[in-house]
Design a protein around this motif. Sequence first.
Motif, PDB file in Angstrom:
ATOM      1  N   UNK A 137       0.839  -1.198   0.000  1.00  0.00           N
ATOM      2  CA  UNK A 137       0.000   0.000   0.000  1.00  0.00           C
ATOM      3  C   UNK A 137       0.875   1.250   0.000  1.00  0.00           C
ATOM      4  N   UNK A 138       1.957   1.220   0.791  1.00  0.00           N
ATOM      5  CA  UNK A 138       2.893   2.351   0.813  1.00  0.00           C
ATOM      6  C   UNK A 138       3.553   2.560  -0.546  1.00  0.00           C
ATOM      7  N   UNK A 139       3.642   1.482  -1.333  1.00  0.00           N
ATOM      8  CA  UNK A 139       4.226   1.581  -2.672  1.00  0.00           C
ATOM      9  C   UNK A 139       3.203   2.018  -3.717  1.00  0.00           C
ATOM     10  N   UNK A 140       1.982   2.308  -3.286  1.00  0.00           N
ATOM     11  CA  UNK A 140       0.972   2.837  -4.189  1.00  0.00           C
ATOM     12  C   UNK A 140       0.058   1.819  -4.824  1.00  0.00           C
ATOM     13  N   UNK A 141       0.041   0.591  -4.306  1.00  0.00           N
ATOM     14  CA  UNK A 141      -0.808  -0.449  -4.901  1.00  0.00           C
ATOM     15  C   UNK A 141      -2.275  -0.224  -4.529  1.00  0.00           C
ATOM     16  N   UNK A 142      -3.146  -0.362  -5.519  1.00  0.00           N
ATOM     17  CA  UNK A 142      -4.579  -0.167  -5.327  1.00  0.00           C
ATOM     18  C   UNK A 142      -5.326  -1.477  -5.109  1.00  0.00           C
ATOM     19  N   UNK A 143      -4.754  -2.576  -5.597  1.00  0.00           N
ATOM     20  CA  UNK A 143      -5.284  -3.919  -5.389  1.00  0.00           C
ATOM     21  C   UNK A 143      -4.106  -4.837  -5.113  1.00  0.00           C
ATOM     22  N   UNK A 144      -4.287  -5.769  -4.181  1.00  0.00           N
ATOM     23  CA  UNK A 144      -3.223  -6.709  -3.827  1.00  0.00           C
ATOM     24  C   UNK A 144      -3.672  -8.121  -4.138  1.00  0.00           C
ATOM     25  N   UNK A 145      -2.798  -8.861  -4.808  1.00  0.00           N
ATOM     26  CA  UNK A 145      -3.034 -10.281  -5.070  1.00  0.00           C
ATOM     27  C   UNK A 145      -2.129 -11.080  -4.146  1.00  0.00           C
ATOM     28  N   UNK A 146      -2.712 -11.975  -3.391  1.00  0.00           N
ATOM     29  CA  UNK A 146      -1.936 -12.837  -2.506  1.00  0.00           C
ATOM     30  C   UNK A 146      -1.698 -14.178  -3.187  1.00  0.00           C
ATOM     31  N   UNK A 147      -0.442 -14.456  -3.489  1.00  0.00           N
ATOM     32  CA  UNK A 147      -0.059 -15.738  -4.078  1.00  0.00           C
ATOM     33  C   UNK A 147      -0.044 -16.777  -2.967  1.00  0.00           C
ATOM     34  N   UNK A 148      -1.021 -17.656  -2.978  1.00  0.00           N
ATOM     35  CA  UNK A 148      -1.296 -18.600  -1.900  1.00  0.00           C
ATOM     36  C   UNK A 148      -1.906 -17.813  -0.732  1.00  0.00           C
ATOM     37  N   UNK A 149      -2.093 -18.428   0.394  1.00  0.00           N
ATOM     38  CA  UNK A 149      -2.662 -17.727   1.540  1.00  0.00           C
ATOM     39  C   UNK A 149      -4.140 -17.975   1.768  1.00  0.00           C
ATOM     40  N   UNK A 150      -4.724 -18.977   1.088  1.00  0.00           N
ATOM     41  CA  UNK A 150      -6.138 -19.268   1.307  1.00  0.00           C
ATOM     42  C   UNK A 150      -6.394 -19.613   2.770  1.00  0.00           C
ATOM     43  N   UNK A 151      -5.442 -20.320   3.388  1.00  0.00           N
ATOM     44  CA  UNK A 151      -5.612 -20.717   4.785  1.00  0.00           C
ATOM     45  C   UNK A 151      -5.037 -19.691   5.764  1.00  0.00           C
ATOM     46  N   UNK A 152      -4.556 -18.546   5.258  1.00  0.00           N
ATOM     47  CA  UNK A 152      -4.007 -17.493   6.114  1.00  0.00           C
ATOM     48  C   UNK A 152      -5.155 -16.565   6.527  1.00  0.00           C
ATOM     49  N   UNK A 153      -5.985 -17.045   7.451  1.00  0.00           N
ATOM     50  CA  UNK A 153      -7.239 -16.358   7.769  1.00  0.00           C
ATOM     51  C   UNK A 153      -7.028 -15.058   8.537  1.00  0.00           C
ATOM     52  N   UNK A 154      -5.843 -14.810   8.995  1.00  0.00           N
ATOM     53  CA  UNK A 154      -5.571 -13.546   9.689  1.00  0.00           C
ATOM     54  C   UNK A 154      -5.768 -12.356   8.752  1.00  0.00           C
ATOM     55  N   UNK A 155      -5.517 -12.547   7.459  1.00  0.00           N
ATOM     56  CA  UNK A 155      -5.686 -11.487   6.466  1.00  0.00           C
ATOM     57  C   UNK A 155      -7.083 -11.591   5.856  1.00  0.00           C
ATOM     58  N   UNK A 156      -7.913 -10.579   6.076  1.00  0.00           N
ATOM     59  CA  UNK A 156      -9.231 -10.567   5.441  1.00  0.00           C
ATOM     60  C   UNK A 156      -9.068 -10.377   3.938  1.00  0.00           C
ATOM     61  N   UNK A 157     -10.007 -10.929   3.203  1.00  0.00           N
ATOM     62  CA  UNK A 157      -9.924 -10.872   1.750  1.00  0.00           C
ATOM     63  C   UNK A 157     -11.266 -10.491   1.161  1.00  0.00           C
ATOM     64  N   UNK A 158     -11.194  -9.900  -0.043  1.00  0.00           N
ATOM     65  CA  UNK A 158     -12.398  -9.479  -0.749  1.00  0.00           C
ATOM     66  C   UNK A 158     -12.842 -10.508  -1.777  1.00  0.00           C
ATOM     67  N   UNK A 159     -11.908 -11.368  -2.186  1.00  0.00           N
ATOM     68  CA  UNK A 159     -12.231 -12.365  -3.213  1.00  0.00           C
ATOM     69  C   UNK A 159     -11.279 -13.547  -3.060  1.00  0.00           C
ATOM     70  N   UNK A 160     -11.825 -14.752  -3.230  1.00  0.00           N
ATOM     71  CA  UNK A 160     -11.016 -15.961  -3.142  1.00  0.00           C
ATOM     72  C   UNK A 160     -11.106 -16.733  -4.455  1.00  0.00           C
ATOM     73  N   UNK A 161      -9.957 -17.034  -5.024  1.00  0.00           N
ATOM     74  CA  UNK A 161      -9.875 -17.832  -6.246  1.00  0.00           C
ATOM     75  C   UNK A 161      -9.055 -19.079  -5.928  1.00  0.00           C
ATOM     76  N   UNK A 162      -9.615 -20.235  -6.194  1.00  0.00           N
ATOM     77  CA  UNK A 162      -8.942 -21.502  -5.896  1.00  0.00           C
ATOM     78  C   UNK A 162      -8.600 -22.219  -7.196  1.00  0.00           C
ATOM     79  N   UNK A 163      -7.371 -22.698  -7.275  1.00  0.00           N
ATOM     80  CA  UNK A 163      -6.896 -23.448  -8.441  1.00  0.00           C
ATOM     81  C   UNK A 163      -6.824 -24.920  -8.067  1.00  0.00           C
ATOM     82  N   UNK A 164      -7.334 -25.776  -8.938  1.00  0.00           N
ATOM     83  CA  UNK A 164      -7.204 -27.219  -8.719  1.00  0.00           C
ATOM     84  C   UNK A 164      -6.541 -27.858  -9.932  1.00  0.00           C
TER      85      UNK A 164
END
Length: 331
Positions: A137-164
């Motif tokens: 965010x300090x670097x000016x990002x308006x949207x963040x994509x988390x590579x992995x982290x589906x089970x990292x519930x400490x971070x709230x998310x706006x959208x979840x995409x699962x790959x199988x």
Amino acid sequence: MRLIEQAWYQQHWLKWMLLPLSLLFWLLSSLRKWAFRLGLKKQFKVSVPVIIVGNIGVGGNGKTPVVIYLVKLLQRLNINVGVTSRGYGGKADNYPLTLDNGTSAQQAGDEPVLIFQRCNVPVVVGPDRVKNCQQLIELGCQVIISDDGLQHYRLQRDMEIVIIDGQRRFGNGWLLPAGPLRELPSRLNNVDVVICNGGQAKTGEMSLTLSPGALVHIKSGTSLPLEQFVSSHSSQAQALAGIGNPQRFFNTLTDLNLSLSKQVEFVDHHQFSAEDFQQFDDQQPLLMTEKDAVKCRNICPDNAWYLPVDGVLSEADEQHLLQLINTRVLN
């Protein structure tokens, strides 16, 4: 195939020995999820939208091509996007670590370095994903994509995409360590998008294909379309892969009508050394994935090439994905 993978995907008897540990895993992970739901563990909402790209199983499902696909999709919308990752396989002196042109895979992990080199967007790695996001965010990002982290519930998310993995799916359907799953398949009922990588997509899933590009010579950076590569070298080659599902890469090469005289599997995120290459013939091209190549540039032989791949969705799936992003992320 490793013994543990035989238990996961080939109904090996070992799974029964590991079943008590899977029950313990289920109990502990369930208690942890309920602790977040009941507010006993605190969740953090950062000031910009977060999209999780994850899976319910162990590696090799194709998250990285999807992350790159999403980054480019958001860039087309003129959105400043950044990527956060745990940085598995890397070890830095300090975290969060913001990648730059001098960051190595040994510091940040192979997948973050690959994403940074491909997309040229801010990438921050570290065990604390909330701090990673704050750095982005300090670097000016308006949207963040988390590579992995589906089970990292400490971070709230706006959208979840699962790959199988469309070929291996969920293996025996059991949780770790008796099976390959971090969460049960019922978890997919609560995510926004399920993307099937290869194989046959089921109802409600988007279908991802991996489109190979021109082969790239690792030392020089020279790229050659497959036809030119074959005419100037040979249709026969050797191959190695240190990814979650090495056979997928070998199958891709044979589907391109390349004949493999030797194929060698390494574990996912393998840290290569010069000795690893001594088993290969220096008179034949040696092919590897782009993920492996980011770790091998300084130690691989002169006959080493990598094959980049791009994730591709159908036009209809892409439009549906854009609608979901507009509704759940950008509004």
